[in-house]
Design a protein around this motif. Structure first.
Motif, PDB file in Angstrom:
ATOM      1  N   PHE A  23       0.874  -1.171   0.000  1.00  0.00           N
ATOM      2  CA  PHE A  23       0.000   0.000   0.000  1.00  0.00           C
ATOM      3  C   PHE A  23       0.911   1.222   0.000  1.00  0.00           C
ATOM      4  O   PHE A  23       1.555   1.534   0.994  1.00  0.00           O
ATOM      5  CB  PHE A  23      -0.907  -0.005   1.238  1.00  0.00           C
ATOM      6  CG  PHE A  23      -1.861   1.150   1.274  1.00  0.00           C
ATOM      7  CD1 PHE A  23      -3.091   1.066   0.658  1.00  0.00           C
ATOM      8  CD2 PHE A  23      -1.518   2.326   1.924  1.00  0.00           C
ATOM      9  CE1 PHE A  23      -3.976   2.134   0.682  1.00  0.00           C
ATOM     10  CE2 PHE A  23      -2.390   3.401   1.957  1.00  0.00           C
ATOM     11  CZ  PHE A  23      -3.617   3.307   1.335  1.00  0.00           C
ATOM     12  N   VAL A  24       1.006   1.890  -1.144  1.00  0.00           N
ATOM     13  CA  VAL A  24       1.912   3.023  -1.315  1.00  0.00           C
ATOM     14  C   VAL A  24       1.073   4.299  -1.412  1.00  0.00           C
ATOM     15  O   VAL A  24       0.107   4.340  -2.181  1.00  0.00           O
ATOM     16  CB  VAL A  24       2.775   2.859  -2.591  1.00  0.00           C
ATOM     17  CG1 VAL A  24       3.729   4.012  -2.754  1.00  0.00           C
ATOM     18  CG2 VAL A  24       3.542   1.543  -2.539  1.00  0.00           C
ATOM     19  N   PRO A  25       1.422   5.342  -0.655  1.00  0.00           N
ATOM     20  CA  PRO A  25       0.617   6.568  -0.632  1.00  0.00           C
ATOM     21  C   PRO A  25       0.827   7.433  -1.875  1.00  0.00           C
ATOM     22  O   PRO A  25       1.504   8.457  -1.831  1.00  0.00           O
ATOM     23  CB  PRO A  25       1.115   7.278   0.627  1.00  0.00           C
ATOM     24  CG  PRO A  25       2.538   6.849   0.725  1.00  0.00           C
ATOM     25  CD  PRO A  25       2.566   5.436   0.233  1.00  0.00           C
ATOM     26  N   CYS A  26       0.270   7.002  -2.989  1.00  0.00           N
ATOM     27  CA  CYS A  26       0.398   7.794  -4.205  1.00  0.00           C
ATOM     28  C   CYS A  26      -0.770   7.471  -5.133  1.00  0.00           C
ATOM     29  O   CYS A  26      -1.476   6.492  -4.942  1.00  0.00           O
ATOM     30  CB  CYS A  26       1.724   7.517  -4.903  1.00  0.00           C
ATOM     31  SG  CYS A  26       1.908   5.844  -5.515  1.00  0.00           S
ATOM     32  N   LYS A  27      -0.938   8.316  -6.120  1.00  0.00           N
ATOM     33  CA  LYS A  27      -1.962   8.084  -7.134  1.00  0.00           C
ATOM     34  C   LYS A  27      -1.262   8.012  -8.484  1.00  0.00           C
ATOM     35  O   LYS A  27      -0.464   8.890  -8.828  1.00  0.00           O
ATOM     36  CB  LYS A  27      -2.984   9.213  -7.148  1.00  0.00           C
ATOM     37  CG  LYS A  27      -4.053   9.015  -8.184  1.00  0.00           C
ATOM     38  CD  LYS A  27      -5.048  10.137  -8.185  1.00  0.00           C
ATOM     39  CE  LYS A  27      -6.075   9.870  -9.287  1.00  0.00           C
ATOM     40  NZ  LYS A  27      -6.990  10.971  -9.437  1.00  0.00           N
ATOM     41  N   ILE A  28      -1.551   6.975  -9.232  1.00  0.00           N
ATOM     42  CA  ILE A  28      -0.954   6.794 -10.550  1.00  0.00           C
ATOM     43  C   ILE A  28      -2.087   6.798 -11.571  1.00  0.00           C
ATOM     44  O   ILE A  28      -3.018   5.995 -11.472  1.00  0.00           O
ATOM     45  CB  ILE A  28      -0.157   5.470 -10.613  1.00  0.00           C
ATOM     46  CG1 ILE A  28       0.964   5.501  -9.580  1.00  0.00           C
ATOM     47  CG2 ILE A  28       0.373   5.240 -12.023  1.00  0.00           C
ATOM     48  CD1 ILE A  28       1.680   4.203  -9.387  1.00  0.00           C
ATOM     49  N   ASP A  29      -2.035   7.718 -12.508  1.00  0.00           N
ATOM     50  CA  ASP A  29      -3.097   7.856 -13.495  1.00  0.00           C
ATOM     51  C   ASP A  29      -2.870   6.938 -14.684  1.00  0.00           C
ATOM     52  O   ASP A  29      -2.720   7.390 -15.824  1.00  0.00           O
ATOM     53  CB  ASP A  29      -3.184   9.316 -13.969  1.00  0.00           C
ATOM     54  CG  ASP A  29      -3.672  10.240 -12.871  1.00  0.00           C
ATOM     55  OD1 ASP A  29      -4.558   9.822 -12.109  1.00  0.00           O
ATOM     56  OD2 ASP A  29      -3.158  11.363 -12.782  1.00  0.00           O
ATOM     57  N   ASP A  30      -2.831   5.628 -14.416  1.00  0.00           N
ATOM     58  CA  ASP A  30      -2.647   4.651 -15.468  1.00  0.00           C
ATOM     59  C   ASP A  30      -3.241   3.328 -15.007  1.00  0.00           C
ATOM     60  O   ASP A  30      -3.163   2.995 -13.828  1.00  0.00           O
ATOM     61  CB  ASP A  30      -1.165   4.472 -15.792  1.00  0.00           C
ATOM     62  CG  ASP A  30      -0.942   3.584 -17.004  1.00  0.00           C
ATOM     63  OD1 ASP A  30      -1.853   3.473 -17.846  1.00  0.00           O
ATOM     64  OD2 ASP A  30       0.139   2.989 -17.119  1.00  0.00           O
ATOM     65  N   ASP A  31      -3.848   2.602 -15.917  1.00  0.00           N
ATOM     66  CA  ASP A  31      -4.426   1.302 -15.589  1.00  0.00           C
ATOM     67  C   ASP A  31      -3.569   0.153 -16.091  1.00  0.00           C
ATOM     68  O   ASP A  31      -3.907  -1.005 -15.902  1.00  0.00           O
ATOM     69  CB  ASP A  31      -5.822   1.159 -16.212  1.00  0.00           C
ATOM     70  CG  ASP A  31      -6.843   2.050 -15.540  1.00  0.00           C
ATOM     71  OD1 ASP A  31      -6.504   2.698 -14.546  1.00  0.00           O
ATOM     72  OD2 ASP A  31      -7.986   2.091 -16.018  1.00  0.00           O
ATOM     73  N   GLY A  32      -2.449   0.451 -16.733  1.00  0.00           N
ATOM     74  CA  GLY A  32      -1.624  -0.585 -17.340  1.00  0.00           C
ATOM     75  C   GLY A  32      -0.813  -1.363 -16.327  1.00  0.00           C
ATOM     76  O   GLY A  32      -0.794  -1.061 -15.134  1.00  0.00           O
ATOM     77  N   SER A  33      -0.129  -2.360 -16.796  1.00  0.00           N
ATOM     78  CA  SER A  33       0.721  -3.165 -15.923  1.00  0.00           C
ATOM     79  C   SER A  33       1.992  -2.389 -15.594  1.00  0.00           C
ATOM     80  O   SER A  33       2.368  -1.464 -16.311  1.00  0.00           O
ATOM     81  CB  SER A  33       1.069  -4.499 -16.582  1.00  0.00           C
ATOM     82  OG  SER A  33       1.777  -4.257 -17.773  1.00  0.00           O
ATOM     83  N   ALA A  34       2.617  -2.760 -14.500  1.00  0.00           N
ATOM     84  CA  ALA A  34       3.849  -2.093 -14.072  1.00  0.00           C
ATOM     85  C   ALA A  34       4.871  -3.146 -13.682  1.00  0.00           C
ATOM     86  O   ALA A  34       4.536  -4.150 -13.067  1.00  0.00           O
ATOM     87  CB  ALA A  34       3.566  -1.180 -12.888  1.00  0.00           C
ATOM     88  N   ASN A  35       6.098  -2.907 -14.031  1.00  0.00           N
ATOM     89  CA  ASN A  35       7.176  -3.827 -13.698  1.00  0.00           C
ATOM     90  C   ASN A  35       7.756  -3.413 -12.345  1.00  0.00           C
ATOM     91  O   ASN A  35       8.904  -2.986 -12.247  1.00  0.00           O
ATOM     92  CB  ASN A  35       8.236  -3.801 -14.803  1.00  0.00           C
ATOM     93  CG  ASN A  35       9.197  -4.949 -14.673  1.00  0.00           C
ATOM     94  OD1 ASN A  35       9.138  -5.719 -13.721  1.00  0.00           O
ATOM     95  ND2 ASN A  35      10.100  -5.064 -15.620  1.00  0.00           N
ATOM     96  N   VAL A  36       6.946  -3.524 -11.303  1.00  0.00           N
ATOM     97  CA  VAL A  36       7.307  -3.044  -9.973  1.00  0.00           C
ATOM     98  C   VAL A  36       8.514  -3.793  -9.419  1.00  0.00           C
ATOM     99  O   VAL A  36       9.366  -3.203  -8.757  1.00  0.00           O
ATOM    100  CB  VAL A  36       6.102  -3.171  -9.011  1.00  0.00           C
ATOM    101  CG1 VAL A  36       6.483  -2.749  -7.606  1.00  0.00           C
ATOM    102  CG2 VAL A  36       4.946  -2.329  -9.522  1.00  0.00           C
TER     103      VAL A  36
END
Length: 132
Positions: A23-36
């Motif tokens: 749970f990271v306190p941020c907002k990302i305006d993308d629905d795609g996959s991420a190579n976290v």
């Protein structure tokens, strides 16, 4: 508007419900996959007593391992097709689940005063209040 959550994983392998979750306190305006895995996990350091530290895009994070209360499971859902109208019904699919997660803060160490921690505590309090 109604929200429908479908779970076709009811009889699936239990590993699906043991996802590694942050749970990271941020907002990302993308629905795609991420190579976290390549950008986040390798830098997590255990500072002892359950305290963690990491960086995310150059920002320092302080974290703590959290457990979902007994009898509950966190779920990960995905919306495959977003409706065009705001008041339209929405349909989500269960993609996995978790019993524990890492809770991160930008500017302070996680504590009992954080809203997320209070919400998890409230589950136990509500059960105690409403016991038969």
């Amino acid at each position: 508007m109604s929200i429908h959550v479908e779970n076709s994983l009811k009889d699936a392998d239990k590993e699906i419900f043991q996802q590694r979750t942050h749970f990271v306190p941020c907002k990302i305006d993308d629905d795609g996959s991420a190579n976290v895995n390549n950008f986040f996990e390798p830098y997590v350091m255990d500072k002892g007593e359950g305290d963690l530290t990491a960086t995310f895009r150059g920002h320092p994070l302080d974290g703590k391992n959290m457990t979902i209360p007994e009898g509950y499971t966190g779920i990960l859902v995905s919306e495959t097709k977003r409706p065009l109208a705001e008041d339209a019904d929405r349909k989500f699919q269960v993609m996995g689940g978790f019993k524990e997660f890492v809770y991160w803060n930008w500017d302070k160490k996680p504590s009992k005063n954080d809203n997320l921690v209070k919400a998890l505590d409230w589950i136990d309090i509500a059960e105690a209040i409403h016991e038969d």
